[in-house]
Design an enzyme around this catalytic site. Structure first.
Site, mmCIF file in Angstrom:
data_model
loop_
_atom_site.group_PDB
_atom_site.id
_atom_site.type_symbol
_atom_site.label_atom_id
_atom_site.label_comp_id
_atom_site.label_asym_id
_atom_site.label_seq_id
_atom_site.Cartn_x
_atom_site.Cartn_y
_atom_site.Cartn_z
ATOM 1 N N ALA A 62 0.767 -1.238 0.000
ATOM 2 C CA ALA A 62 0.000 0.000 0.000
ATOM 3 C C ALA A 62 0.801 1.291 0.000
ATOM 4 C CB ALA A 62 -0.956 0.014 1.191
ATOM 5 N N PRO A 97 2.977 4.532 -0.776
ATOM 6 C CA PRO A 97 2.765 5.502 0.308
ATOM 7 C C PRO A 97 1.302 5.825 0.605
ATOM 8 C CG PRO A 97 3.317 6.664 -1.686
ATOM 9 C CD PRO A 97 3.408 5.199 -2.032
ATOM 10 N N GLY A 98 0.358 5.227 -0.145
ATOM 11 C CA GLY A 98 -1.042 5.417 0.203
ATOM 12 C C GLY A 98 -1.932 6.008 -0.860
ATOM 13 N N GLY A 99 -1.412 6.258 -2.054
ATOM 14 C CA GLY A 99 -2.235 6.855 -3.096
ATOM 15 C C GLY A 99 -3.443 6.014 -3.443
ATOM 16 N N LYS A 100 -3.221 4.729 -3.684
ATOM 17 C CA LYS A 100 -4.338 3.861 -4.053
ATOM 18 C C LYS A 100 -5.209 3.531 -2.850
ATOM 19 C CE LYS A 100 -1.692 2.135 -7.952
ATOM 20 N NZ LYS A 100 -0.538 3.023 -7.638
ATOM 21 N N GLU A 149 1.743 -2.706 4.375
ATOM 22 C CA GLU A 149 3.058 -2.432 3.787
ATOM 23 C C GLU A 149 4.108 -3.225 4.551
ATOM 24 O OE1 GLU A 149 6.121 -1.737 1.796
ATOM 25 O OE2 GLU A 149 4.228 -0.873 1.055
ATOM 26 N N ARG A 207 8.462 2.299 5.322
ATOM 27 C CA ARG A 207 7.428 2.951 4.511
ATOM 28 C C ARG A 207 6.070 2.982 5.201
ATOM 29 N NH1 ARG A 207 7.007 0.869 -1.351
ATOM 30 N NH2 ARG A 207 6.488 3.047 -1.714
ATOM 31 N N ASP A 264 -0.652 -3.799 -5.999
ATOM 32 C CA ASP A 264 0.104 -2.834 -6.801
ATOM 33 C C ASP A 264 1.572 -3.169 -6.559
ATOM 34 O OD1 ASP A 264 0.428 -0.503 -8.463
ATOM 35 O OD2 ASP A 264 1.055 0.567 -6.667
ATOM 36 N N CYS A 314 3.764 -0.236 -12.462
ATOM 37 C CA CYS A 314 4.090 0.998 -13.184
ATOM 38 C C CYS A 314 5.232 0.686 -14.153
ATOM 39 C CB CYS A 314 4.456 2.134 -12.232
ATOM 40 S SG CYS A 314 5.735 1.738 -11.035
#
Length: 455
Positions: free
Chosen positions: A111, A113-116, A134, A139, A178, A231
């Site tokens: 997870a 840094p938390g964007g999703k 995480e 992190r 992710d 990504c």
């Protein structure tokens, strides 16, 4: 970045993948990446008028240039998240594949840094639970901070290796992986990703992704959804791993209907965002339905055995601090810290606490010292906080001084006691007016360390 800096092996692979489009792709990598933010629908203060919309997210916007986000109090208040536009497409994917209105359980397995995670929190139906995990401990703090800023009371964090979730097989309706990847899609915004890239690194990432996915598949409830994203562009990490999921893990690949004008490319299986086709970075995703998994069979034990119930007078005192206190439960750690979570998630949290070695982290409300209650920063940031608590709305410069833990002066007539520092109606944190001085209770780790005069 200069296109001549591309690793030769990467350049060759992309030429094979893109054919005649490679020249435009390479040219695009030499341009500045777009800057995009996603607004928090529960903390509306950011003025997005005149900004271009991100087509696939109702609260996503492009900025004309990159500002110094550190110097925006609305950012610190959780009014928006700075997120790469391509990855926001998961909102559309989820909306199509999971159009349910019932509460669901979600695991964001990688997870930070938390964007999703913040995207999932705003998307999920009321009453749902999101566990943001995480494994890399360094992190975890940024992940927790970003979720605290976002303020959703149904989000929780943990730090476990994927195999540690084995007792939760079949528990989650959605599992997002992710995955850590070779980062090809970030080449134009992260020169370090270019330097670290190699064919061997790609193979190592693909193997690590399969290990994570092997554990993740089992966690998805029958009929649930597994989302896999990276990504990066290469077929080893993307197409081959997605095919491996469908064939060896017996998952059904799911298709989504995306408008052609969005520029997202279908892969086999999955979908790819390319920077020369849309206004975003490189991002790959594939979605799967669990059709052969077993339902969750776990049992609950004693809930959070190291925690205790509050005394009735303490619970009554907290009613002044939170909205709809009857919809929350409160527990106390041995050190006196009070934790809180929605009542409707009690059973799910019991199950998580029983199944995971150290349980999960709940939000802190504060602590009692004698008859006095000392509120925690996470309570100020939570949407569970009462909306009519005495507050002082600070202009930008004063808000930044508060966020730097510098001395500030309050207007004459400001009431004494606990006050919320606000900016444009959004909470920044706690301060206490003692009459002759103001104590700033912003946590040290949240303090802005940049000198405003340097910008």
């Amino acid at each position: 970045m200069n296109e001549k800096n591309l690793p030769p092996a990467f350049e060759s692979a992309m030429q094979s993948q893109l054919g005649a489009e490679f020249a435009l792709f390479e040219e695009t990598l030499a341009t500045a990446p777009p800057v995009s933010i996603r607004l928090n629908p529960d903390k509306q203060a950011y003025d997005a008028s005149g900004l271009d919309k991100v087509p696939w997210h109702p609260h996503g916007y492009y900025l004309p240039e990159r500002p110094v986000f550190t110097l925006d109090p609305i950012f610190h208040a959780g009014g928006y998240y700075v997120q790469e536009a391509s990855s926001m497409i998961l909102h559309e994917v989820l909306s199509q594949l999971m159009p349910v209105k019932r509460p669901i359980r979600i695991l964001d397995l990688c997870a930070a840094p938390g964007g999703k995670s913040t995207l999932l929190a705003s998307w999920m139906p009321p009453g749902s639970l999101l566990l943001a995990n995480e494994v890399i401990r360094s992190r975890v703090n940024p992940l927790q901070e970003n979720l605290e800023r976002w303020g959703h009371p149904g989000t929780f964090t943990s730090s476990y290796d994927p195999e540690s979730f084995a007792k939760l097989n079949g528990f989650f309706d959605i599992v997002l992986v992710d995955a850590p990847c070779s980062g090809e899609g970030l080449f134009r915004k992260d020169p370090e990703a270019v330097r670290e890239w190699s064919p061997e690194h790609v193979e190592m990432c693909a193997a690590r992704q399969r290990r994570i996915l092997s554990a993740a598949v089992k966690l998805v409830a029958p009929g649930g959804t597994l989302l896999y994203s990276t990504c990066t562009y290469n077929t080893t990490e993307n197409d081959q791993n997605a095919t491996w999921l469908a064939e060896t893990q017996k998952l059904d690949h799911l298709e989504v209907a995306l408008p052609a004008e969005w520029g997202v490319v279908s892969r086999n299986p999955g979908y790819q965002c390319y920077p020369h086709r849309l206004r975003g970075e490189g991002f790959y995703f594939a979605a799967f339905r669990q059709s052969h998994g077993l339902p969750f069979r776990g049992k609950t034990g004693r809930y959070m055995s190291k925690l205790s119930d509050l005394k009735k007078r303490e619970e009554a005192a907290l009613e002044d601090w939170v909205q709809d206190a009857e919809e929350l439960f409160f527990l106390q750690r041995p050190d006196g810290t009070v934790l809180f979570a929605p009542n409707e998630l009690w059973n799910d949290l019991m199950l998580l606490d029983t199944a995971l070695p150290q349980g999960v982290w709940l939000r802190e409300a504060g602590e009692f010292k004698g008859k006095d209650f000392i509120p925690a920063h996470s309570l100020a940031m939570s949407t569970a906080m009462v909306t009519d608590w005495p507050a002082v709305d600070l202009d930008r410069d004063t808000a930044l001084r508060f966020l730097k833990k510098e001395n500030i002066e309050l207007p004459d007539g400001t009431p004494k006691g606990w006050l919320l520092a606000q900016h444009q109606g959004l909470n920044l944190g706690w301060m206490k007016n003692l009459g002759n001085r103001v104590n700033n209770y912003l946590p040290k780790d949240w303090r802005i360390r940049m000198d405003i005069r340097e910008v």
